[in-house]
Design a protein around this motif. Sequence first.
Motif, PDB file in Angstrom:
ATOM      1  N   PHE A 537       0.790  -1.236   0.013  1.00  0.00           N
ATOM      2  CA  PHE A 537       0.033   0.064   0.116  1.00  0.00           C
ATOM      3  C   PHE A 537       0.991   1.180  -0.132  1.00  0.00           C
ATOM      4  O   PHE A 537       1.951   1.166   0.618  1.00  0.00           O
ATOM      5  CB  PHE A 537      -0.902   0.224   1.489  1.00  0.00           C
ATOM      6  CG  PHE A 537      -2.042  -0.730   1.225  1.00  0.00           C
ATOM      7  CD1 PHE A 537      -3.247  -0.510   0.557  1.00  0.00           C
ATOM      8  CD2 PHE A 537      -1.935  -2.196   2.068  1.00  0.00           C
ATOM      9  CE1 PHE A 537      -4.263  -1.378   0.487  1.00  0.00           C
ATOM     10  CE2 PHE A 537      -3.164  -3.072   1.893  1.00  0.00           C
ATOM     11  CZ  PHE A 537      -4.103  -2.626   1.135  1.00  0.00           C
ATOM     12  N   PHE A 539      -0.261   4.883   1.376  1.00  0.00           N
ATOM     13  CA  PHE A 539      -1.113   5.935   2.134  1.00  0.00           C
ATOM     14  C   PHE A 539      -0.949   7.539   1.924  1.00  0.00           C
ATOM     15  O   PHE A 539       0.279   7.731   2.251  1.00  0.00           O
ATOM     16  CB  PHE A 539      -1.109   5.359   3.556  1.00  0.00           C
ATOM     17  CG  PHE A 539      -1.576   4.031   3.701  1.00  0.00           C
ATOM     18  CD1 PHE A 539      -2.870   3.477   3.608  1.00  0.00           C
ATOM     19  CD2 PHE A 539      -0.714   3.025   3.984  1.00  0.00           C
ATOM     20  CE1 PHE A 539      -3.279   2.205   3.915  1.00  0.00           C
ATOM     21  CE2 PHE A 539      -0.926   1.875   4.338  1.00  0.00           C
ATOM     22  CZ  PHE A 539      -2.283   1.212   4.138  1.00  0.00           C
ATOM     23  N   ILE A 542      -2.081  11.792   5.059  1.00  0.00           N
ATOM     24  CA  ILE A 542      -1.914  11.497   6.244  1.00  0.00           C
ATOM     25  C   ILE A 542      -1.759  12.909   6.966  1.00  0.00           C
ATOM     26  O   ILE A 542      -0.484  13.414   6.798  1.00  0.00           O
ATOM     27  CB  ILE A 542      -1.002  10.365   6.748  1.00  0.00           C
ATOM     28  CG1 ILE A 542      -1.147   9.022   6.039  1.00  0.00           C
ATOM     29  CG2 ILE A 542      -1.134  10.151   8.256  1.00  0.00           C
ATOM     30  CD1 ILE A 542      -0.171   8.130   6.144  1.00  0.00           C
ATOM     31  N   THR A 693       3.967   3.902   3.566  1.00  0.00           N
ATOM     32  CA  THR A 693       3.930   2.728   2.750  1.00  0.00           C
ATOM     33  C   THR A 693       3.794   1.714   3.703  1.00  0.00           C
ATOM     34  O   THR A 693       4.416   1.484   4.778  1.00  0.00           O
ATOM     35  CB  THR A 693       5.411   2.414   1.856  1.00  0.00           C
ATOM     36  OG1 THR A 693       6.425   2.346   2.515  1.00  0.00           O
ATOM     37  CG2 THR A 693       5.349   3.486   0.628  1.00  0.00           C
ATOM     38  N   ALA A 709      -7.424  -2.635   4.232  1.00  0.00           N
ATOM     39  CA  ALA A 709      -7.923  -1.576   3.661  1.00  0.00           C
ATOM     40  C   ALA A 709      -9.320  -0.829   4.291  1.00  0.00           C
ATOM     41  O   ALA A 709      -9.647   0.092   4.345  1.00  0.00           O
ATOM     42  CB  ALA A 709      -8.287  -1.733   2.126  1.00  0.00           C
ATOM     43  N   VAL A 712      -8.478   0.834   7.692  1.00  0.00           N
ATOM     44  CA  VAL A 712      -7.933   2.330   7.618  1.00  0.00           C
ATOM     45  C   VAL A 712      -9.133   3.130   7.233  1.00  0.00           C
ATOM     46  O   VAL A 712      -9.042   4.313   7.324  1.00  0.00           O
ATOM     47  CB  VAL A 712      -6.837   2.277   6.453  1.00  0.00           C
ATOM     48  CG1 VAL A 712      -6.460   3.808   5.938  1.00  0.00           C
ATOM     49  CG2 VAL A 712      -5.699   1.537   6.950  1.00  0.00           C
ATOM     50  N   VAL A 719      -7.732   9.612   4.745  1.00  0.00           N
ATOM     51  CA  VAL A 719      -6.454   8.829   4.149  1.00  0.00           C
ATOM     52  C   VAL A 719      -6.818   8.350   2.814  1.00  0.00           C
ATOM     53  O   VAL A 719      -7.855   7.371   2.931  1.00  0.00           O
ATOM     54  CB  VAL A 719      -5.891   8.151   5.190  1.00  0.00           C
ATOM     55  CG1 VAL A 719      -4.795   7.310   4.670  1.00  0.00           C
ATOM     56  CG2 VAL A 719      -5.261   8.610   6.413  1.00  0.00           C
ATOM     57  N   THR A 720      -6.187   8.253   2.052  1.00  0.00           N
ATOM     58  CA  THR A 720      -6.276   7.507   0.756  1.00  0.00           C
ATOM     59  C   THR A 720      -5.553   6.567   0.632  1.00  0.00           C
ATOM     60  O   THR A 720      -4.131   6.541   0.607  1.00  0.00           O
ATOM     61  CB  THR A 720      -5.975   8.606  -0.340  1.00  0.00           C
ATOM     62  OG1 THR A 720      -7.027   9.711  -0.443  1.00  0.00           O
ATOM     63  CG2 THR A 720      -6.215   7.755  -1.843  1.00  0.00           C
ATOM     64  N   ALA A 721      -6.052   5.206   0.340  1.00  0.00           N
ATOM     65  CA  ALA A 721      -5.055   4.046   0.325  1.00  0.00           C
ATOM     66  C   ALA A 721      -4.847   3.686  -1.251  1.00  0.00           C
ATOM     67  O   ALA A 721      -6.021   3.510  -1.787  1.00  0.00           O
ATOM     68  CB  ALA A 721      -5.642   3.048   1.089  1.00  0.00           C
TER      69      ALA A 721
END
Length: 865
Positions: A537, A539, A542, A693, A709, A712, A719-721
Motif C-alpha cells: 500500500f 497511504f 495523512i 507505505t 484497507a 484504514v 486517508v487515501t489508500a
Amino acid sequence: MTLAATSSPAGAGRAGAGLRFRLTLALRFALRELRGGVRGFGVFLGCLALGVAAIAGVGSFSRALTDGLAREGTALLGGDAAFSLVQRQASPDELRLLAAGGRVSTIATLRAMARAGEGDKLESTLVELKAVDGAYPMVGALETAPPQPLDEALAERDGAYGALADPALADRLGLKLGDRFQLGEANLRLAGLIEREPDALATGFGFGPRLMVSLAGLDAAKLIQPGSLARWTYRVKLADPGRLATFVDGVKTAAPDAGFEVRTREAAAPRLEDNVKRFTQYLTLVGLTALLVGGVGVANAVKSHLDAKRAVIATFKSLGAPGGTVFAIYLVEVGLIATMGIAIGLAVGAVLPFLIAGAFGYLLPVPIEPGLQPAALALALGYGGLIALAFALWPLGMTHDVPVSALFRDDVETARRRPRRIYVILTALAIAALAGLAIAASQERRIGLYYLIAAASVLVTLRLVGLGIMAVARRLPRPRSTVARLALANIHRPAALTPTVVLSLGLGLTLLVTLALIDRSLTRELTARLPAAAPSFFFLDIDSGASERFADFLHARAPEGKVEIVPMLRGRLITLGDRPVESITPPPEFAWVLSSDRGITYSPTLPEGSSVTAGAWWPADYAGPPLVSFEGEIADAFGLKVGDSVSVNVLGRPITARIANLRKVEWDRLAINFVMVFSPNTFAGAPHTSLATLAFPGGGDAAGERTIARAVASEFPAVTAVRVKEALAQFSEIASKLILAIRGASLVTLLSSVLVLAGALAAGQHHRVYDAVILKTLGATRARLIGAYALEYAALGLVTALVAVGAGAIAAFVVVTRVMNLPFAWSSGAALGAVAAALVLTVGFGLIGTWRALGQKPARILRNL
C-alpha cells in the motif's frame, strides 16, 4: 566540334530538341509496353502502396486529431485559460486578478477513498474526486443518466450531498441510484451516472473512477487539510477571447510567485498532444521501415522485369538505340508504375481518417472532423518516390550495357557487375535525399538520425549475413544424399535467393521479435518481480499530526509488515542552476521533471533505496542554509552538479537551496523516494501531509490487504489508500494495449516482408524452370526435386529466423536495459513463433513457385540452350 556546337545557341537548341525527342520516344515506348498490363509488378505495386498508405494514413489521422484538439481547445479545457495550484487555494488577491479577465470557475481534484457498507461488509475504493462550483461547466455539457441540472444533482438533501459517479464506481461499491455512501466524513447520495465529461482530457489519467461532488460536499468531507495533495484549478472564460496572450502574461507579471501552472485553449491537453506526436513519429518510422523493406521488392521486381526484357533491350540496341535511350525508356516505364502504386497508397491513406471517424469516432475522446491533409500526403509522396527511385536506379542502370548477343541465346547466368558510374552516383543522391527527408520530417531530429543509422546497419548486416550463409554453405562438405546435396548447392550457387530471403524476411521478423521481447520484459517486471519487492500500500494525505498514531494503527493490524512514513509536499521548479526552467529544453525522457509540480520531501538521513554518488549527506542536526539532494541521472541530464542552486515554488513561496549531493535511486523497488530531498530545516513550520507505505516480507495476500484497507477506511476516512498491485495491474493493462497497438502497426512491415519474399521467389522462377528442366531431363523425379527445394527453403527459413531472433534479442536488450532501465526477460515463445513463421513463409511460397516450375514444358527451354 561537338562541344562548340552544343555550347552555341543553335547547338543548345539542337541539344534541347534532342532531349525532348528522347523523352517523347521513351514515353511512347514505355506506354506501348504497359498496354500489356503490369504483370510481374504486383509486388512492386503492393510494397509501394502499403508503405505509402501507412505513412499517409498515420500522418492524416494524427493531423486530424491534433486539429481537433486545437479546434476544441476551449471545450476540452473548460475555458480559455486554466491556472492550477497544488496544496493551496488561490488567495483573494489572486482570485480578483483572474476575475478581472472574465468568468471564473473553481475546480478541486484529488484522490480519495469512497466507502459503502459497514463492518465486515464495508467496501472501499480509490476514486478520482472532482469538486466543482456552480459555474461548471462554462463550456460544453456534462451528460448524465438520468439527465438533470448539475446544481440539482449535487445539492444536499436530507443530510446527504448529491454525487455523480462513473459507472465503474457504482459497480465496485454495488450502488444503485439513490443509494448512500461515504466520502471522508461526508454522507453522499448517488444522484446519477456520468456518461460524458466535457473536460475529461484536461484532467488527465487517473487510477480510479471519477466521482463528482460540489465544493460544499468537499468541505463536508473534510479531506482538505493543510498540505493536502489537492489540485485547485481556476478556469477563466475571457470576456474578450482575443486577449488571451495579454491576459496570461498579465497574470504572470502581477503574481510572479504564485506558482500557477498555466494552460490555455491553444494547448488544452499538452501531454496528449505530445504523446500523439511521439506515437505518430513511431508509426511513421514503421511505415518507412515497410517502405525500405519494400524497396528490396522494388529492386527485385525491376530486375526480374528487365531480365525478361533482355531480348527486347537487345533488339533496341541492334536497331541503333543508345544505352541512355534504353535506360530512359525503362525509367519512364518504372516511374509510371511507381506512380500508380504511390497513388493507390495516397488514396488509401487519405480516406483512412474518414473511415476511422465513421467506424470508431464515437469511441474517441476528441471530436475529429477528418479532411485532406496536404502535408501528410506530400510527406508520403516524397518517401514513396525516393524509395522507388533509390532502389530502381541500380538495376535500371544495368540496361545501359545489355549486349546485342542476348538476342541469340538465353543467358542462364549473367555476370554480376556494377552499372556505370553515373547511375551509381544517381543512386547515392537518391539515398541521400531520402535520408535528408527522414531527418527533416522527424519530430526530433536526433531520433530520425538514430533511425537512419539503425536501419542502414540492419540492412547492411542482413545483407552480409546472407552472403556469409552462402560462403559457409560453399565450404561445407557435400552430403551423400542427392536431395541434400542439391539443396545445399542451391543455397550458395550464383544468383541464389539467400541474400534476398534473409534481407526481406529477416527485417520484418527482427522487428516483431524485438517488440515481443520488450513486451515480455515489461509484463514480467509489472506482474512478477515488482509486486514481490514493492509495498502493498501507499497511504496518502495523512495528517502530519496523526502520523505516529497512523503508524501504530498499521503495526497493530499488520505486525509483520514494515511501515515507512515521510513528510510530503509538492513544489514546482523555478530555476535549475542560474537558468529559469522556461529557457531550458529538457531531454525528451526527462521532460516530465519540468512539466508540472513534483513531489518533494525532507529528511535528516539518507532515504532507503538511495546511495550518494557525489557530495555528502548533511548532518542530522543541520541548521544552515537550505540544502537539497538531487537524483544523479536527472541532474546529469540538466547539467547540474554539486554546489549548484535550485529554486522551487512551494505553497506560493520560492525556496532556493544548494545541491549538497547527488543520489542514485533504485526506483524499481517502489519504495518512497523523490527526485529532490531537502534538509529538514528548509520547511520548518510549513503545513504538509505525510506519505506512508506498508510492505510485507513475502508480499501481502489479497484477503489480508482487503482487511487492512477496510480498517484504514473506517478509522482514517480522510486517508487515501492506493493498493499497489491494483495500480500496477491497471498500468500493465494500458501498457499491454499500447504494445498490442504497436505490434499491430508493425505487422505492416512484416506484410511488406512477405510481399518481398514472395516477389523474390517469383523472380527466381526463371532459374527454377531451367533447373527443373535440366534435372528432369537427367532423370530426376518430381518428388526428389520437391524434396530438394523444400529442404533448401526450410534451411533458409530456419537460418533467417535464427538471425532475426538474435538481432531482435540484442535490440530488445538495449531498449529494455538502456532506455527503460529494466531487467531483460527472454521469451521462448517469441523465438519459436519467429522460427515457425519463417519456415511456413519460406517453404510455403517456395513450394508454390517450385510446383509451377515443375509443370513447365522442356522443349521451349531446351531449344534455346
